[in-house]
Design an enzyme around this catalytic site. Structure first.
Site, PDB file in Angstrom:
ATOM      1  N   GLU A  10      -5.548  -5.203  10.534  1.00 52.32           N
ATOM      2  CA  GLU A  10      -4.471  -4.054  10.694  1.00 52.32           C
ATOM      3  C   GLU A  10      -4.587  -3.412  11.949  1.00 52.32           C
ATOM      4  O   GLU A  10      -5.567  -2.432  11.980  1.00 52.32           O
ATOM      5  CB  GLU A  10      -4.627  -3.130   9.413  1.00 52.32           C
ATOM      6  CG  GLU A  10      -4.114  -3.539   8.134  1.00 52.32           C
ATOM      7  CD  GLU A  10      -3.546  -2.800   7.162  1.00 52.32           C
ATOM      8  OE1 GLU A  10      -2.489  -2.935   6.685  1.00 52.32           O
ATOM      9  OE2 GLU A  10      -4.270  -1.622   6.891  1.00 52.32           O
ATOM     10  N   HIS A  50      -9.594   1.159   4.728  1.00 50.65           N
ATOM     11  CA  HIS A  50      -8.384   1.281   5.276  1.00 50.65           C
ATOM     12  C   HIS A  50      -8.450   1.983   6.704  1.00 50.65           C
ATOM     13  O   HIS A  50      -9.461   2.902   6.424  1.00 50.65           O
ATOM     14  CB  HIS A  50      -7.299   1.764   4.559  1.00 50.65           C
ATOM     15  CG  HIS A  50      -5.762   1.744   5.033  1.00 50.65           C
ATOM     16  ND1 HIS A  50      -5.330   2.484   5.876  1.00 50.65           N
ATOM     17  CD2 HIS A  50      -4.900   1.045   4.898  1.00 50.65           C
ATOM     18  CE1 HIS A  50      -4.160   2.354   6.469  1.00 50.65           C
ATOM     19  NE2 HIS A  50      -3.755   1.191   5.880  1.00 50.65           N
ATOM     20  N   SER A  99       3.514  -2.275  10.285  1.00 50.99           N
ATOM     21  CA  SER A  99       4.773  -2.256  10.461  1.00 50.99           C
ATOM     22  C   SER A  99       5.321  -3.550  10.146  1.00 50.99           C
ATOM     23  O   SER A  99       6.304  -4.017  10.950  1.00 50.99           O
ATOM     24  CB  SER A  99       5.220  -1.693  12.004  1.00 50.99           C
ATOM     25  OG  SER A  99       4.775  -0.403  12.035  1.00 50.99           O
ATOM     26  N   GLU A 137      -6.955   4.674   7.825  1.00 50.28           N
ATOM     27  CA  GLU A 137      -6.785   5.904   7.504  1.00 50.28           C
ATOM     28  C   GLU A 137      -7.888   6.346   7.107  1.00 50.28           C
ATOM     29  O   GLU A 137      -8.389   7.676   7.136  1.00 50.28           O
ATOM     30  CB  GLU A 137      -5.480   6.207   6.701  1.00 50.28           C
ATOM     31  CG  GLU A 137      -3.988   5.938   7.531  1.00 50.28           C
ATOM     32  CD  GLU A 137      -2.972   5.234   6.788  1.00 50.28           C
ATOM     33  OE1 GLU A 137      -2.981   5.397   5.587  1.00 50.28           O
ATOM     34  OE2 GLU A 137      -2.042   4.903   7.440  1.00 50.28           O
ATOM     35  N   ASN A 197       0.816  -1.288  -0.082  1.00 51.85           N
ATOM     36  CA  ASN A 197      -0.260  -0.064   0.044  1.00 51.85           C
ATOM     37  C   ASN A 197       0.918   1.212   0.017  1.00 51.85           C
ATOM     38  O   ASN A 197       1.468   1.721   1.162  1.00 51.85           O
ATOM     39  CB  ASN A 197      -1.041  -0.100   1.254  1.00 51.85           C
ATOM     40  CG  ASN A 197      -1.947   1.158   1.256  1.00 51.85           C
ATOM     41  OD1 ASN A 197      -1.689   2.191   0.539  1.00 51.85           O
ATOM     42  ND2 ASN A 197      -2.283   1.266   2.552  1.00 51.85           N
ATOM     43  N   TRP A 198       0.901   1.738  -1.044  1.00 52.68           N
ATOM     44  CA  TRP A 198       1.837   3.003  -1.346  1.00 52.68           C
ATOM     45  C   TRP A 198       1.280   4.355  -0.575  1.00 52.68           C
ATOM     46  O   TRP A 198       1.996   5.277  -0.635  1.00 52.68           O
ATOM     47  CB  TRP A 198       2.308   3.294  -2.560  1.00 52.68           C
ATOM     48  CG  TRP A 198       3.263   2.042  -3.313  1.00 52.68           C
ATOM     49  CD1 TRP A 198       3.485   0.713  -2.945  1.00 52.68           C
ATOM     50  CD2 TRP A 198       3.548   2.066  -4.844  1.00 52.68           C
ATOM     51  NE1 TRP A 198       4.015   0.254  -3.618  1.00 52.68           N
ATOM     52  CE2 TRP A 198       4.241   0.680  -4.899  1.00 52.68           C
ATOM     53  CE3 TRP A 198       3.475   2.995  -5.951  1.00 52.68           C
ATOM     54  CZ2 TRP A 198       4.872   0.391  -6.064  1.00 52.68           C
ATOM     55  CZ3 TRP A 198       3.874   2.674  -6.923  1.00 52.68           C
ATOM     56  CH2 TRP A 198       4.621   1.291  -7.091  1.00 52.68           C
ATOM     57  N   LYS A 199       0.046   4.187  -0.281  1.00 46.96           N
ATOM     58  CA  LYS A 199      -0.502   5.429   0.268  1.00 46.96           C
ATOM     59  C   LYS A 199      -0.360   6.765  -0.633  1.00 46.96           C
ATOM     60  O   LYS A 199      -0.253   6.497  -1.915  1.00 46.96           O
ATOM     61  CB  LYS A 199      -0.180   5.488   1.692  1.00 46.96           C
ATOM     62  CG  LYS A 199      -0.072   4.438   2.540  1.00 46.96           C
ATOM     63  CD  LYS A 199      -0.137   4.812   3.938  1.00 46.96           C
ATOM     64  CE  LYS A 199       0.153   3.454   4.918  1.00 46.96           C
ATOM     65  NZ  LYS A 199      -0.085   3.718   6.123  1.00 46.96           N
ATOM     66  N   GLY A 209       2.340   2.345  10.528  1.00 44.59           N
ATOM     67  CA  GLY A 209       3.128   3.461  10.508  1.00 44.59           C
ATOM     68  C   GLY A 209       3.668   3.718  11.799  1.00 44.59           C
ATOM     69  O   GLY A 209       4.354   4.794  11.897  1.00 44.59           O
ATOM     70  N   GLY A 243       2.755  -1.212   4.327  1.00 39.58           N
ATOM     71  CA  GLY A 243       2.962   0.220   4.025  1.00 39.58           C
ATOM     72  C   GLY A 243       4.466   0.716   3.752  1.00 39.58           C
ATOM     73  O   GLY A 243       4.765   0.626   2.791  1.00 39.58           O
ATOM     74  N   GLY A 244       4.849   1.111   4.723  1.00 40.89           N
ATOM     75  CA  GLY A 244       6.179   1.694   4.543  1.00 40.89           C
ATOM     76  C   GLY A 244       7.371   0.829   3.822  1.00 40.89           C
ATOM     77  O   GLY A 244       8.054   1.370   3.248  1.00 40.89           O
TER      78      GLY A 244
HETATM   79  C1  PEP Z   1      -0.763   0.052   5.756  1.00 38.38           C
HETATM   80  O1  PEP Z   1      -0.798   1.129   5.447  1.00 38.38           O
HETATM   81  O2  PEP Z   1      -1.749  -0.584   5.477  1.00 38.38           O
HETATM   82  C2  PEP Z   1       0.257  -0.491   6.642  1.00 38.38           C
HETATM   83  C3  PEP Z   1       0.310  -1.494   7.229  1.00 38.38           C
HETATM   84  O3  PEP Z   1       1.443   0.411   6.719  1.00 38.38           O
HETATM   85  P1  PEP Z   1       2.860   0.026   7.668  1.00 38.38           P
HETATM   86  O4  PEP Z   1       3.404  -1.048   7.029  1.00 38.38           O
HETATM   87  O5  PEP Z   1       3.930   1.201   7.319  1.00 38.38           O
HETATM   88  O6  PEP Z   1       2.529  -0.031   9.100  1.00 38.38           O
END
Ligand code: PEP
Length: 252
Positions: free
Chosen positions: A167, A95, A213, A97, A9-11, A173, A234-235
């Protein structure tokens, strides 16, 4: 046997050039990867460019959101049919966010899930508790409520074809990962909920990703849990090496 699924997930990151470079890098790096589904979910404005970069590769394309209506006067929104037209196979829905920053409700997510399924997209439906909810011992209740609301009205066949991403909001994040035991508890509970609402066969068919994470150095332990079938990343999906480091841990 569920096939592991790792999605990035590049957000709201990247520009056109970096998105194409990242997608091309992931496509190249996963060329000989077998037995794992891999997808990248760039910002919608780069879906077209990324679709071209991953064409003919092992990498699937996903969007990060969509609107439930088919077409019409919905300024700024994108429909499921438009995502399919751009080459998407997946769409992330609900998600945290979007739930917590943009106010999406379970009912909104449910409408989107229905529209995505009707159009032939595979929804990746996110659920997860906040830190206060976990600390109050409400995790499993929150997950059950989100499941019941976001996935209301799906047939057994539709349910078997979706992907769920657990999640925990406090792990996204933040660098804090749920322990494999914490994650497994929720994943097993989700499977139990599905067995209760449908049947064991359907519950066993649904892939449940963990997200929060995930990194190359914690992926193996998480992915070795019996009910964790992949990761929503994500990251660590923003660099080819770290994303590949997670994909290779799913190979077993
Ligand atoms: C996400 O955006 O779905 C996510 C899990 O981010 P991260 O891996 O950065 O925690």
């Amino acid at each position: 046997m569920r096939r592991p699924f790792i999605a990035g997930n590049w957000k709201m990151t990247q520009n056109r050039a970096s998105a194409v470079a990242l997608a091309s890098g992931v496509a190249k790096a996963t060329k000989s990867v077998e037995g794992v589904d891999v997808a990248v979910c760039p910002p919608s404005c780069y879906l077209d460019a990324v679709a071209a970069a991953v064409a003919g590769s092992n990498v699937g394309l996903g969007a990060q959101n969509m609107y439930h209506q088919g077409d019409g006067a919905y300024t700024g929104e994108i429909s499921a049919a438009m995502l399919l037209d751009l080459g998407c196979r997946y769409v992330i829905l609900g998600h945290s966010e979007r739930r917590h920053i943009l106010g999406e409700t379970d009912q909104d997510v449910n409408q989107k899930v229905m529209a995505a399924l009707a159009a032939g997209l595979v929804p990746i439906v996110c659920v997860g508790e906040t830190l206060p909810e976990r600390e109050a011992g409400k995790t499993l209740d929150v997950i059950r409520t989100q499941f019941n609301g976001s996935l209301a009205g799906l047939t057994g066949e539709q349910m078997a074809g979706i992907v769920i991403a657990y999640e925990p909001v406090w792990a996204i994040g933040t660098g804090k990962t749920a322990t494999p035991e914490q994650a497994e508890e929720v994943h097993a509970d989700l499977r139990g909920i599905m067995a209760g609402c449908y049947n064991r066969e359907i519950a066993e068919a649904v892939r449940i990703q963990y997200g929060g994470s995930v990194k190359p150095d914690n992926a193996a332990e998480l992915l070795s849990q019996p009910n964790i079938d992949g990761a929503l990343v994500g990251g660590a999906s923003l660099k080819v090496d770290s994303f590949l480091g997670i994909v290779t841990k799913a190979l077993g």
